[in-house]
Design an enzyme around this catalytic site. Structure first.
Site, short mmCIF file in Angstrom:
data_model
loop_
_atom_site.label_atom_id
_atom_site.label_comp_id
_atom_site.label_asym_id
_atom_site.label_seq_id
_atom_site.Cartn_x
_atom_site.Cartn_y
_atom_site.Cartn_z
N GLY A 142 0.81 -1.21 0.00
CA GLY A 142 0.00 0.00 0.00
C GLY A 142 0.84 1.26 0.00
O GLY A 142 2.06 1.22 -0.17
N ASP B 86 10.76 -10.09 5.49
CA ASP B 86 10.96 -9.16 4.38
C ASP B 86 11.93 -8.06 4.77
O ASP B 86 11.67 -6.88 4.58
CB ASP B 86 9.62 -8.59 3.92
CG ASP B 86 9.72 -7.96 2.53
OD1 ASP B 86 10.69 -8.27 1.80
OD2 ASP B 86 8.85 -7.14 2.19
N VAL C 191 1.95 4.99 1.77
CA VAL C 191 2.17 5.58 3.09
C VAL C 191 2.04 7.10 2.99
O VAL C 191 2.59 7.72 2.07
CB VAL C 191 3.56 5.20 3.63
CG1 VAL C 191 3.71 5.69 5.07
CG2 VAL C 191 3.77 3.70 3.56
N LYS D 213 -0.28 4.08 6.83
CA LYS D 213 -0.12 3.13 5.73
C LYS D 213 -1.51 2.64 5.32
O LYS D 213 -2.21 1.99 6.11
CB LYS D 213 0.73 1.96 6.23
CG LYS D 213 1.02 0.90 5.21
CD LYS D 213 1.98 -0.11 5.84
CE LYS D 213 2.16 -1.33 4.97
NZ LYS D 213 2.91 -2.38 5.66
#
Ligand SMILES: *[C@@H]1O[C@H](CO)[C@@H](O)[C@H](O)[C@H]1NC(C)=O
Ligand SMILES: *[C@@H]1O[C@H](CO)[C@@H](O)[C@H](O)[C@H]1NC(C)=O
Ligand SMILES: *[C@@H]1O[C@H](CO)[C@@H](O)[C@H](O)[C@H]1NC(C)=O
Ligand SMILES: *[C@@H]1O[C@H](CO)[C@@H](O)[C@H](O)[C@H]1NC(C)=O
Ligand SMILES: *[C@@H]1O[C@H](CO)[C@@H](O)[C@H](O)[C@H]1NC(C)=O
Ligand SMILES: *[C@@H]1O[C@H](CO)[C@@H](O)[C@H](O)[C@H]1NC(C)=O
Ligand SMILES: *[C@@H]1O[C@H](CO)[C@@H](O)[C@H](O)[C@H]1NC(C)=O
Length: 922
Positions: free
Chosen positions: A607, A721, A609, A623
């Site tokens: 998404g 991640d 921010v 976010k």
């Protein structure tokens, strides 16, 4: 006479035919066939052992068949055990031997520990590829099995060549301490031996090994007095009882012709308390007026000089055994001793044999050992049940966790997805220290038992089984219970009232016939009147929260934006725990704070921010998850529940969330200096380069954050991640790790298998990619890539940076580092603002992090330590005046930071009635 001879012959034949003594077990570790050796001992291979790998030795000086093979075990934190059947209340000699023979062609001499049950027995240190290391214990068996375990490999590969068991008959080794101490062999010597070969079976019916005093070994029987002579006899010796030294040992001796016998030797395992006996038999013909009298002398220990020995008198005749000794004596590691003739003696001292054992304190191990052995006997086929040994010591079995009491108790049982069938074993309900029980994903049937034998239980995971019957009301009595997962079983009946009143995460969806009792409190009725599935529950939760949000919005006007949610009680119902103690904002508030999503500050896979500023002036990052992002809803609830549990100085603080009008929004503290990526090779780089020490500090901060996820949270959290764009920098350029959207709760002890590999190209652990097994070491890989970025100032993946045929920083850096060219990978914009030693340190650790196999990678704690060492090298350099003023100021700043303590609290559950702690940004 003829009769006797014949009888003797028959007996002899009988012995030959019937082989060895009962109670002998000789295991040829790594062997393939049974065989009988030259001594007449029957060896069996260790085929029943399911762990480890067999290996053949090619070249050694040893040609005994049992030493041509061995079994070795993985280098990990587990223990590997042999379990042997014994007769309880019987004394045994247990012997293990180790011939390395460079079986792995690595010439790395192994060092590892060996234990008997829970008792640390010895550390095996191989110092020579061709010498057999032997360890012997005399034990009084207290249960029907004993186990010998290898663990704690500190160098090389743990292995074992042979394991032998010899049952004793009588009570020579009886001691007053034998229920508290084993005897560990330090020396068993046959004096006056004509060859270097030991005396053992069949001369010694118990196959003790009486080592020859002619054997040449370092620090073994040196400082021998002048005038020492060997004597021997062929006369039979009356050793009268079975476990005395065998006749062959007593038929040889040394005599101190010049009046003394002296020796020095090292005693393995000492200093300590020991059992030391000497064995004498008069085997010389003494004249009528000749006498042999002598005394023991131990330098520095006058107390051990006992009455003088006169063998003939003491033994009441020649060729008879006399065996004075000390059942409990303190001995040093280097033992010197002497026998000196007394002044009225015409002959010098004589010595046939001696034996010294160290008292080794028995550790009876976990209080739960009996329950666990009865549990594992229910699953004879399962790998986990064959690990053997004490459940907690020297290290816990792979599927349990224990506390650190001297007699440890099991605190967790982790048997998720182990294909268990039948009822939930009753043994599990008797583990009185149990805190967590994970039995999810099995095929267990029958009812849920009464767990009142485990009053400390906090987490019970029984989901995804085939359990039937009612949910027992006894669960209500578990005071500490805060997680109860029952979903996807075939449970029926009404949920006990009391359970619903507890502050607990309860998931009971997917049980068709399980229903919620109608007479609950008001809230419950409203919400879960017709509950069946988790999805309905979540829907209800969201509806409820939205209502609460709206209502709160009204009170909020002049109030602190981060006011806690009301009604904790209610939240405790929701399976999935999606929303515990998290702050829920309204869309209106958020629109106001972001002036209708005006300023976009970044975007990621999930998404966009936006920048925002709350009423009180606090700056925030908002976010907004892409609506159609992959599994968006699930990720959302996952992230929310996870984030609300994580508080650490080096993790971006989570302030709250909003779920309205189809929007999933997460609110974080705002990080003023953006991402690490931008500082390394974004547009910012033109303005200024971050110095090496600053980069080290960023690495240190990030490593602390990740280490906290790995070790500070239970169960551990894997980030999944990590990348330079997920490391954010605050006003003071301190780093925090962000974006837990991909994190999953990792169940300690088992590795998480996901259906889809996720992560970012260039940072993705190749092992995880191939196996889909996610571990903490996958994060370590990604972090290694980040370290390489910090050193080189180059992106993880690039089409241009690395020359032909190379697109990623790992390959490129590896080629340079392996050829010793560290300068070639250092970011040119650092100029000379670094100490090459600190760069080496980090580069080497980074290379360890990106090893192809997770098992070879260090833990985050080890990486952190290395970074901190590199930092102190740099600080040392700066203090020496080599640094420029810019870097000095940055290190001053960081000193301020390191002065404060980490705020490290993983609080999954907040007390019901206390006000909710507000996780504010730090
Ligand atoms: C060891 O040697 C035996 C017999 O020569 C052979 O059958 C076996 O496969 C070998 N084992 C290994 C691990 O090389
Ligand atoms: C493992 O061995 C090392 C070195 O021999 C020792 O320092 C350490 O305490 C041992 N660890 C355990 C758990 O026994
Ligand atoms: C034994 O003692 C005698 C006299 O005390 C001495 O002459 C002799 O050299 C000694 N023998 C040895 C082997 O030392
Ligand atoms: C063991 O003890 C029994 C009874 O005391 C005795 O008959 C037997 O000979 C002993 N065995 C050995 C090997 O000494
Ligand atoms: C031996 O003696 C010492 C001191 O007299 C005592 O503390 C110890 O318990 C005894 N036994 C053993 C097996 O060490
Ligand atoms: C033994 O005693 C006899 C007489 O008492 C004496 O003649 C002889 O020398 C003695 N022998 C030794 C070796 O002392
Ligand atoms: C589970 O157990 C069944 C029966 O005991 C067996 O047939 C099956 O192979 C097992 N499955 C696994 C994955 O171990």
């Amino acid at each position: 006479m003829e009769m006797i001879l014949l009888l003797f012959f028959l007996l002899f034949l009988h012995r030959e035919a019937n082989a060895q003594m009962p109670g002998f077990v000789s295991i040829d570790c790594g062997g393939t066939d049974k065989f009988r050796d030259d001594l007449g001992l029957d060896w069996i291979p260790d085929n029943q052992v399911i762990y480890g790998v067999k290996a053949n030795l090619s070249v050694t000086n040893e040609n005994r068949k049992q030493y041509t093979t061995l079994r070795y075990f993985p280098v990990d934190s587990r223990k590997y055990c042999y379990t042997l059947n014994v007769k309880p209340r019987t004394r045994y000699l247990v012997r293990a031997s180790f011939l390395y023979g460079n079986f792995d062609n690595s010439n790395v001499y192994p060092k590892f520990d060996i234990s008997l049950g829970a008792t640390h027995w010895s550390t095996i240190v191989i110092s020579d590829a061709d010498t057999v290391e032997i360890r012997e214990l005399i034990v009084l068996a207290s249960s029907p099995t004993i186990s010998v375990c290898l663990s704690n490999a500190t160098t090389g590969v743990p292995f074992i060549s042979t394991l032998e068991l010899r049952q004793f008959n009588g009570s020579v080794y009886y001691t007053d301490f034998e229920t508290r101490f084993y005897l560990s062999l330090a020396a068993r010597i046959n004096f006056g031996s004509e060859s270097e070969d030991p005396v053992r079976y069949p001369d010694d019916p118990f196959d003790r090994i009486w080592e020859s005093d002619s054997l040449k070994k370092a620090n073994y029987l040196v400082d021998v007095a002048a005038g020492t002579e060997k004597v021997s006899t062929k006369m039979p010796i009356d050793v009268n009882r079975d476990e005395r030294p065998p006749e062959k040992v007593m038929q040889t001796a040394v005599v101190g012709r010049n009046g003394t016998l002296t020796y020095r030797l090292n005693l393995d395992g000492f200093p300590g308390f020991g059992w030391a006996f000497s064995y004498f038999a008069e085997i010389e013909d003494l004249g009528p007026n000749e006498t042999r009298k002598f005394k023991l002398q131990v330098p520095g220990m006058p107390e051990y000089v006992k009455a003088s020995v006169n063998i003939q008198e003491n033994a009441q005749g020649r060729y008879r055994l006399y065996e004075p000794g000390f059942p409990n004596i303190t001995l040093p590691f280097v033992l010197s001793f002497a026998f000196m003739k007394t002044t009225d003696s015409s002959m010098g001292p004589l010595l046939n044999a001696m034996e010294i054992n160290k008292y080794l304190q028995i550790n009876y191990g976990s209080q739960d050992a009996t329950l666990i052995s009865s549990l594992t006997s229910l699953y004879p086929e399962a790998d986990w049940a064959q690990e053997g040994g004490d459940p907690c010591l020297p290290v816990p079995s792979s599927w349990v966790q224990c506390n650190s009491d001297p007699q440890p108790m099991i605190v967790s049982i982790i048997l998720s997805g182990k294909n268990l069938t039948g009822n939930i074993p009753s043994e599990l309900t008797k583990l009185s220290g149990l805190v967590e029980l994970w039995l999810d994903g099995n095929s267990l049937t029958g009812p849920i038992p009464d767990f009142n034998g485990c009053p400390n239980l906090k987490k019970i995971h029984l989901e995804n089984n085939r359990l039937t019957g009612a949910v027992p009301s006894s669960l209500v009595d578990l005071q500490n219970l805060n997680e109860l997962y029952l979903q996807n079983n075939s449970l029926s009946g009404a949920l006990p009232q009391g359970l619903l009143k507890k502050n607990l995460i309860l998931n009971y969806s997917g049980n068709m016939d399980l229903h919620y009792a109608k007479s609950g409190t008001k809230h419950i009725k409203v919400l879960i009147g017709s509950v069946v599935g988790a999805s309905v529950l979540i829907m209800a939760a969201i509806v409820y929260l939205l209502i609460m949000c709206r209502r709160k919005n009204k009170d909020l006007k002049k109030d602190d934006a981060t006011k806690p949610l009301p009604s904790q009680k209610l939240i405790s119902f929701f399976s999935n725990a999606a929303v515990e103690s998290t702050h829920c904002f309204t869309l209106l508030e958020i629109e106001e704070w972001t002036t209708k999503f005006e300023k976009r500050i970044g975007s990621g896979g999930y998404g966009v921010v936006y920048y925002g500023k709350m009423k009180d002036g606090k700056e925030i990052a908002v976010k907004v998850l892409t609506n159609n992002s992959y599994q968006g809803k699930r990720e959302f609830s996952n992230e929310v529940s996870m984030l609300s549990r994580i508080h650490h100085r080096n993790l971006v603080a989570f302030l709250g969330y909003c779920q309205e009008e189809g929007k999933n929004i997460l609110v974080y503290e705002f990080m003023h200096n953006g991402t690490l990526k931008e500082h390394l090779y974004g547009p910012l780089i033109q303005e200024r380069t971050i110095s090496w020490i600053k980069r080290l500090e960023v690495a240190e901060d990030a490593a602390k954050g990740i280490e906290y996820l790995h070790t500070g949270c239970i169960p551990a959290i894997i980030h999944r991640d990590l990348k330079s764009s997920n490391i954010l920098l605050d006003k003071h350029m301190r780093a925090k790790v962000s974006d837990f959207g991909l994190s999953k709760l990792a169940v300690e002890g088992s590795t998480y298998v996901s259906s889809v590999v996720r992560g970012t190209v260039g940072y993705l652990d190749p092992e995880y990619y191939i196996s889909q097994q996610l571990t903490k070491k996958s994060d370590v890989y990604s972090f290694g890539v980040i370290l390489l970025e910090l050193i080189s100032g180059r992106e993880a993946i690039s089409n241009e940076s690395f020359g032909a045929n190379c697109r990623n920083v790992v390959q490129w850096a590896k080629a340079h580092i392996e050829s010793g060219d560290i300068q070639g990978i250092i970011d040119p914009s650092l100029h000379n603002g670094f100490d090459i030693q600190s760069v080496w340190k980090v580069a080497e650790k980074a290379m360890m992090c990106v090893q192809p196999y997770g098992s070879l990678r260090p833990s985050m704690s080890e990486v952190l330590k290395e970074i901190q060492e590199a930092i102190s090298i740099e600080r040392g350099r700066e203090l020496a005046g080599e640094g420029n003023s810019a870097t000095i100021s940055s290190s001053e700043q960081s000193l301020n930071h390191t002065g404060s303590q980490d705020f490290c609290a993983c609080e999954p559950f907040l007390p019901l009635d206390d006000p909710i702690a507000v996780p504010t940004a730090r």
